[in-house]
Design an enzyme around this catalytic site. Sequence first.
Site, PDB file in Angstrom:
ATOM      1  N   HIS A  43      42.882  43.788  42.698  1.00  0.00           N
ATOM      2  CA  HIS A  43      43.855  43.773  43.789  1.00  0.00           C
ATOM      3  C   HIS A  43      43.206  43.132  45.010  1.00  0.00           C
ATOM      4  O   HIS A  43      41.996  42.934  45.045  1.00  0.00           O
ATOM      5  CB  HIS A  43      44.296  45.198  44.136  1.00  0.00           C
ATOM      6  CG  HIS A  43      43.170  45.995  44.732  1.00  0.00           C
ATOM      7  ND1 HIS A  43      42.197  46.599  43.954  1.00  0.00           N
ATOM      8  CD2 HIS A  43      42.819  46.227  46.026  1.00  0.00           C
ATOM      9  CE1 HIS A  43      41.310  47.185  44.740  1.00  0.00           C
ATOM     10  NE2 HIS A  43      41.655  46.971  46.012  1.00  0.00           N
ATOM     11  N   HIS A 128      39.489  39.729  49.557  1.00  0.00           N
ATOM     12  CA  HIS A 128      38.758  39.398  48.330  1.00  0.00           C
ATOM     13  C   HIS A 128      39.273  40.260  47.186  1.00  0.00           C
ATOM     14  O   HIS A 128      40.022  41.209  47.405  1.00  0.00           O
ATOM     15  CB  HIS A 128      37.252  39.646  48.533  1.00  0.00           C
ATOM     16  CG  HIS A 128      36.925  41.078  48.800  1.00  0.00           C
ATOM     17  ND1 HIS A 128      37.060  41.647  50.053  1.00  0.00           N
ATOM     18  CD2 HIS A 128      36.498  42.072  47.971  1.00  0.00           C
ATOM     19  CE1 HIS A 128      36.729  42.935  49.985  1.00  0.00           C
ATOM     20  NE2 HIS A 128      36.395  43.213  48.736  1.00  0.00           N
TER      21      HIS A 128
END
Length: 186
Positions: A43, A128
Amino acid sequence: MSNSHYFIGFPVREDLKNRLEIWQKQLRKKADYKVWTFPDDFHITVKFLGDCADNTLEELLKNLESQDWPSVFSETIGPIGNFGSNVHPRVVHAKVSKSDRLSIIKQQVEEAGVKAGLDREKRPYSPHITLAKKWVSGTPLEDGSFPSVFREVYHQEISHLTLYRIHPARKPKYEVVAELPLHKKE
């Protein structure tokens, strides 16, 4: 929902999960980490909430649902990156570009959190997708022997925010609690 840990993020689509899992397999040949992200848990975090009581979570969701979100957009995922030392990176991740829309969403989520009584994040936002963390041993990321797959970039459509509950002992360990759609493309 009482006193569990939560975060808000963007899910990663299935084909991208598969590609990032290939990155993990290549990375495992060169380095060892204590924690490898389970592919279904990939995610992009927008805000870590930590321990949230039911009333705080309800207020946050109400605040998020009242937002005028940007329209659906695309982010660039990749190449590989890290946090910490290049020799012993504490986190290895797929980089995520930081578009204007992503920055606006981050700001809106922070404001909704503050209104619900949560602390504002003090660290700069570095979007990220975590692949591994807590380095044990292995070859540095920048030694030149890593495969070219780590330089690849992909595109991910961002269509909704997701509130996740964390279950540390499970795989996958992130449970979807609520989804907040962004506006449709015009």
